[in-house]
Scaffold this active site. Structure first.
Site, mmCIF file in Angstrom:
data_model
loop_
_atom_site.group_PDB
_atom_site.id
_atom_site.type_symbol
_atom_site.label_atom_id
_atom_site.label_comp_id
_atom_site.label_asym_id
_atom_site.label_seq_id
_atom_site.Cartn_x
_atom_site.Cartn_y
_atom_site.Cartn_z
ATOM 1 C CG ASP A 157 59.598 57.820 5.028
ATOM 2 O OD1 ASP A 157 58.910 56.909 4.517
ATOM 3 O OD2 ASP A 157 59.180 58.545 5.941
ATOM 4 C CG ASP A 164 53.834 55.941 6.761
ATOM 5 O OD1 ASP A 164 53.086 55.138 7.344
ATOM 6 O OD2 ASP A 164 53.998 57.101 7.141
HETATM 7 N N1 GLY Z 1 55.547 59.063 6.079
HETATM 8 C C1 GLY Z 1 55.014 59.845 7.126
HETATM 9 C C2 GLY Z 1 53.736 60.533 6.822
HETATM 10 O O1 GLY Z 1 53.001 60.176 5.939
HETATM 11 O O2 GLY Z 1 53.460 61.482 7.532
#
Ligand code: GLY
Length: 374
Positions: free
Chosen positions: A98, A159
């Site tokens: 992320d 994600d």
């Molecule tokens: N990237 C983790 C979520 O969307 O919770």
């Protein structure tokens, strides 16, 4: 044309309300990195979890407000968060898939807006770390970390599509195709391994980390195996649209449209999005953040294809949020009221900072006044 009929006139008024609110919120939260809020007051992750994946979104929202109408409180507060995140950048075990969410919203945004060399340096370091997560055999970016036991060495999640823009950005910035090549290889794998025949997507896919073979999928933050976690659908919809924007590869636009068709077919009459499109009928938990992210993706698709159904879908979602789920009061820190991190968590329907970010981005997109941070 009435106000109700013209999305940009409607959105311009909402954007002004958001700006007024966020200015007041920024003035009293100059040193915080919020995730959620209690009784209308932001919490602060600075000491509690500096490596948390959402730590860039408040800064991203501040940069969007700064781009809409300059006020130095936005820039100064965002720069403060960016500097604090250096502790994360220096913690190997706190770096993950992320990085795009954290450093596109902070350092890369700052560099785009101000030309800061220190900010560029941070974003390039984050991009290099993200590129280092690439699994050559499976052609995917590895998700999350483990404690060294390799348990998650073959895990990839949908994600991650939203983090690829950090790699596209680094390639452009350095005039070096390596980063974009990794992003493209991951996006190709995701289109093949995550997207189902009906256009829905799974959250987690597990590969053999040595051979790269796709082993199985997991329900992850959604209801269960084979279900359709709504935020995951939104990450895919917007993520593939963004990969198309960066590469012009037709397959990504096709994939984004396939996911969008599924999402549009599932939006309830109310325009309020559940945590999972496959959750039991008697469960009413919702996730406003999934709606806001989907709206951003749908507006992007409308721009790319001219298809009005995408704008209609985005407007249904945004009108429902603005009319029923937003608190525009400058006295209250959060904006969206009912986000949910995961179906099986104990708590649901509370403010989460990325909900505020994506709702604001979607509204600014409608006014054609967003700053492109992806
Ligand atoms: N990237 C983790 C979520 O969307 O919770």
């Amino acid at each position: 044309m009435s106000l109700l009929e013209d999305p940009s006139v409607w959105a311009e008024e909402i954007a002004r309300k958001i700006w007024e609110k966020e200015r007041a919120v920024a003035m009293r939260n100059r040193n915080k990195i919020p995730y959620t809020a209690k009784d209308g007051v932001f919490d602060d992750l600075t000491e509690r979890n500096i490596c948390w994946w959402t730590n860039g979104f408040w800064a991203g929202l501040l940069w969007q407000m700064y781009g809409f109408q300059r006020d130095e409180v936005f820039r100064e507060t965002a720069e403060g968060i960016e500097a604090k995140l250096d502790r994360n950048l220096m913690t190997a075990q706190g770096m993950d898939h992320d990085s795009g969410f954290r450093w596109l919203m902070t350092a890369a945004a700052n560099y785009r807006m101000t030309g800061s060399k220190a900010a560029r340096n941070r974003a390039l370091l984050a991009a290099s770390d993200l590129a280092g997560r690439w699994n050559l055999a499976g052609r995917f970016l590895r998700a999350w970390n483990d404690s060294g036991d390799g348990e998650k060495a073959g895990w990839a999640i949908i994600d991650c599509m939203m983090n690829l823009p950090l790699l596209y950005w680094a390639s452009k910035e350095l005039n070096d195709p390596r980063f974009a090549q990794i992003a493209v290889s991951h996006a190709d794998t995701a289109a093949r391994a995550f997207v189902r025949e009906d256009g829905s997507v799974c959250h987690i896919v597990v590969f053999d980390p040595v051979t790269g073979e796709r082993l199985y999928s997991l329900g992850g933050q959604g209801f269960g195996h084979g279900s359709a976690w709504t935020r995951g659908q939104s990450w895919a919809l917007y993520g593939f649209a963004l990969s198309y924007r960066h590469t012009k590869k037709a397959a990504y636009l096709e994939t984004a449209e396939k996911v969008a068709a599924y999402v549009l077919s599932q939006i309830p009459e109310s325009g309020i999005i559940p945590v999972d499109f496959c959750q039991p009928n008697d469960c009413t938990w919702e996730d406003d953040s999934a709606a806001a992210i989907a709206a951003c993706g749908l507006i992007e698709l409308q721009r790319m294809t001219g298809t009005t159904a995408y704008m209609d879908g985005a407007m249904r979602l945004l009108r429902a949020l603005a009319g029923q789920r937003c608190n525009f009061s400058p006295e209250v820190d959060p904006l969206l009221e009912r986000c949910s991190a995961a179906y099986h968590d104990t708590e649901h329907e509370f403010p989460i900072i990325y909900g505020d970010y994506f709702f604001s981005e979607a509204i600014l997109k409608l006014c054609q006044k967003e700053t492109f941070l992806w």
